[in-house]
Design an enzyme around this catalytic site. Structure first.
Site, mmCIF file in Angstrom:
data_model
loop_
_atom_site.group_PDB
_atom_site.id
_atom_site.type_symbol
_atom_site.label_atom_id
_atom_site.label_comp_id
_atom_site.label_asym_id
_atom_site.label_seq_id
_atom_site.Cartn_x
_atom_site.Cartn_y
_atom_site.Cartn_z
ATOM 1 N N GLU A 181 49.666 72.891 -40.773
ATOM 2 C CA GLU A 181 51.061 73.125 -41.356
ATOM 3 C C GLU A 181 52.393 74.115 -41.943
ATOM 4 O O GLU A 181 52.908 74.593 -42.230
ATOM 5 C CB GLU A 181 51.832 71.839 -43.237
ATOM 6 C CG GLU A 181 53.046 70.905 -42.775
ATOM 7 C CD GLU A 181 52.497 70.016 -43.776
ATOM 8 O OE1 GLU A 181 53.583 69.714 -43.882
ATOM 9 O OE2 GLU A 181 52.148 70.101 -44.699
ATOM 10 N N ASP A 182 51.182 74.975 -42.511
ATOM 11 C CA ASP A 182 51.588 76.324 -43.518
ATOM 12 C C ASP A 182 51.081 77.498 -43.026
ATOM 13 O O ASP A 182 51.803 78.715 -42.970
ATOM 14 C CB ASP A 182 50.972 76.106 -44.944
ATOM 15 C CG ASP A 182 51.361 75.458 -45.710
ATOM 16 O OD1 ASP A 182 51.965 74.335 -45.343
ATOM 17 O OD2 ASP A 182 50.041 74.787 -46.965
#
Ligand code: MN
Length: 724
Positions: free
Chosen positions: A85-86
């Site tokens: 996600e990051d």
């Protein structure tokens, strides 16, 4: 910054040590690899606290290893849970580095995060369905809980708005969920932490009061329990007795619910006596002991053993006046009852849902999770369970997601087309392809729970018949059929239009029965199908007109084919259907199933869209239809005429010999120039079975031909087709 940094070296040592302490098997090198991978992936990120971001996945992994230990894969997944996600790392790379299992968990954690935010989740029913279908692997949930727990523990570093929002979400969604999973400790901590941020004053007030009263409380509970313990020992009962600890949030909830100050809630002490016995009577013996010791408060006695609660909760509750005149609630139950009480949530679902089988599985599942957490060490059994855990509960439904993360519920074996129609029929009608989890797939791809589906549409795309073979929802089936019917109607309209324009241009005129005759001549079952062929461009109008001219459809004044005539011969007492002016344009045609010819006893059947179908009275098909709706039957009679032409079918059985086909066709054609429509011969061993369709004027014509055929050498049997 890297692993050589002493701080991270210590982190890694701690993690490995914790893993070995709590987990049965640890793949050290995999844990180390994930540790280094996460460290590298997050190297440029910081947390709200100003710490390097890596501290978060590390702590989440620590929580998993220490507080909800299951296996090393979960720890590895926890380390990697924010990587996709990051950071710029993607799933493909993760599969390559850590395999499918880990990647699926990480992917699941990412997806479930979005779901927990959705509105739909706030309903209990949706919780359950979601957790059962969405989470293929229980470890997704574990990592998610650990993630949330760590975020809650470090919530002080984000701004107040965010604190409140996250705390509310945690108390509304995560805590009840944790409870359902049997993660009691996680539940309490999540609740108390949320409580702290939602109402800090109340939280601190209660915390202070508890602290000041702890010693006093412990002393009192011992004072209360000691005589009971002595007595239980005298009776030789085996037991566990404890003062139930109270958590801040539960005290607060009770204060609100009962509208009472802290003291009154907290000072109502509660003791639980769990008896290691299968004899229910021991519970009553214990009750007797307690009541002899302390005076019971009459209206506070509840016997849930004789009359269990609807969720099958069993226990005796009594409130007695303890030392110093303080009220003490005592719960008495057997070990078995206690276990059932612990599974109360599952039982609650059972009561609500009445889906006995599934809930049984759910219950087993929750038990299993509980067992796993309580440190079962049979590693092999655990592996099997994990394998079988690919949740197949609620097999009738899957849950998929829009690109925005909205949940759509579909039946099992749904495809992107179903998904498209579920969103909007317009999207369904124009879907040309789909992306499932980012990959382009064919429209007949079967979707699975957790898939993220994006429909690709095109203005020029339309449903086709093929779609009906793979769609699963009623909605899409109906929509597709509707479209196909509409399409068909349009084509028929277009064909008719084409025809009428041409006829007008050529200054010709065709009555309805002319068209019917022409259609029949062209071997169409109905004028509709003829128009459809025109509309589809399968036949050419000029050619049709040539045929019409050749066959002299227009000029052929055949009484039996003039509908007026036909109608006039029919009795008109059936609701007046047939009498609609003299030259009624009502269509009629001869049923293909039985091919009536003049002389056959016939009967009409009113159809939708194709006028009247004329069947032989012996037709099985007609018999079936008339059973359903006898009112559609219309008496008709043959006019006396020898000029009409009809199709009749014959089945001929005989001995297979060279030239038999030729003989049969010669026999037919040589009689009054009879035309053959089709001829088919099947031979098996030395016999042949032929079916012939031919054009005859009437039944007499046909009978003559049959007689002639029967006389042929080698022909055993000739009979007319009965209705097929
Ligand atoms: Mn996280």
């Amino acid at each position: 910054m890297g692993i050589e940094n002493p701080k991270y070296k210590k982190n890694l040592d701690d993690l490995l040590q914790t893993c070995h302490q709590h987990l049965p098997n640890v793949n050290d090198s995999l844990v180390i690899k994930a540790f280094e991978f996460a460290l590298e992936a997050h190297k440029n990120d910081l947390r709200a606290s100003g710490e390097p971001y890596f501290s978060h996945p590390f702590e989440v992994a620590m929580i998993v290893a220490r507080e909800i230990p299951l296996d090393d894969i979960t720890v590895v997944s926890a380390l990697l849970h924010d990587v996709i996600e990051d950071t710029e790392f993607n799933l493909d790379l993760m599969i390559k580095e850590f395999g499918k299992e880990v990647t699926e968990i990480v992917d699941g954690v990412t997806k479930i995060g979005g779901i927990f935010k959705g509105q739909e989740i706030t309903q209990a029913e949706n919780y359950r369905k979601l957790l059962l279908s969405m989470v293929k692997d229980v470890r997704v949930i574990l990592v998610k809980f650990a993630d949330r727990l760590h975020n809650m523990r470090t919530l002080e570093f984000v701004n107040q708005d965010k604190q409140r929002r996250i705390a509310q979400e945690t108390i509304d969604i995560y805590a009840p969920f944790a409870n359902r999973f049997g993660l009691g400790q996680v539940k309490w901590e999540l609740e108390d932490l949320s409580f702290k941020y939602i109402d800090r004053n109340a939280y601190e007030d209660i915390a202070k009061k508890i602290k000041s009263k702890r010693k006093e409380r412990e002393t009192y509970i011992n004072k209360f329990s000691d005589p009971i313990i002595k007595s239980l020992d005298q009776y030789n009962l085996k037991y566990e007795i404890n003062g139930r600890p109270k958590h801040l949030y539960s005290i607060y909830k009770k204060m609100i619910k009962r509208n009472k100050p802290f003291e009154e809630i907290y000072d109502l002490f509660a003791i639980r006596i769990i008896l290691d016995t299968n004899n229910t009577n021991d519970c009553y013996t214990t009750l007797g002991i307690v009541n002899q010791m302390y005076l019971p408060v009459p209206d506070r006695f509840k016997d849930y053993i004789s009359i269990p609660k609807t969720n099958s909760y069993q226990s005796i509750h009594t409130t007695v006046i303890g030392p110093d005149g303080r009220l003490v609630e005592v719960q008495i139950r057997t070990r078995k009852m206690h276990e059932v009480a612990e599974k109360g949530v599952a039982a609650h679902w059972k009561y609500k849902e009445n889906k006995a089988t599934s809930d049984k599985e759910l219950e087993n599942w929750i038990n299993w999770i509980r067992d796993v957490f309580e440190g079962a060490s049979k590693d092999d059994a655990r592996k099997d369970l994990l394998e079988s855990f690919k949740l197949n509960l609620y097999q009738d439904e899957i849950y998929v997601f829009t690109p925005k993360g909205d949940l759509r519920r579909l039946p099992v074996s749904s495809t992107p087309v179903d998904f498209a129609f579920d969103i909007h029929s317009k999207i369904g009608y124009h879907c040309i392809g789909a992306k499932v989890n980012g990959k382009i797939v064919p429209l007949d791809t079967v979707l699975h729970s957790g898939d993220q589906v994006e429909v690709i549409t095109s203005k020029n795309q339309h449903p086709n018949k093929n779609w009906l073979k793979f769609v699963a929802t009623h909605k899409s089936k109906t929509a597709i059929k509707k479209w196909l019917n509409k399409e068909e109607e349009d084509i028929i309209e277009a064909g008719k239009d084409l025809w009428e324009k041409k006829i007008k241009k050529l200054k010709l005129s065709f009555t309805a029965s002319d068209i019917a005759k022409l259609s029949l001549n062209l071997k169409y079952e109905s004028p509709k199908l003829f128009y459809r062929s025109l509309g589809e461009g399968k036949i050419n109008i000029d050619e049709v007109l040539t045929i019409a001219k050749d066959k002299d459809v227009k000029k052929e004044k055949i009484p039996s084919l003039e509908f007026d005539n036909f109608a006039s011969l029919a009795r008109t007492d059936i609701g007046g259907v047939l009498v609609d002016g003299k030259n009624s344009g009502i269509m009629y045609s001869y049923a293909k199933c039985c091919n009536p010819i003049p002389g056959d006893p016939v009967i009409g059947y009113i159809t939708v869209g194709e006028g009247i179908k004329i069947h032989r009275k012996t037709c099985n098909n007609l018999l079936k239809m008339s059973e359903k709706d006898p009112s559609k039957l219309v008496p008709v009679q043959w006019p006396e005429s020898k000029d009409s032409i009809f199709v009749a079918g014959l089945r001929i059985l005989g001995k297979d010999s060279a030239g038999i086909l030729n003989e049969i066709s010669h026999t037919i054609v040589s009689y009054q120039n009879t035309n053959i429509k089709s001829i088919n011969i099947n031979t098996t061993d030395s016999t042949f079975e032929g079916s012939v369709t031919l054009f005859v004027h009437n039944i007499e014509h046909l009978s003559r031909i049959m007689e002639r055929l029967r006389k042929l050498k080698g022909v055993y049997n000739v009979e007319r087709f009965e209705s097929s």
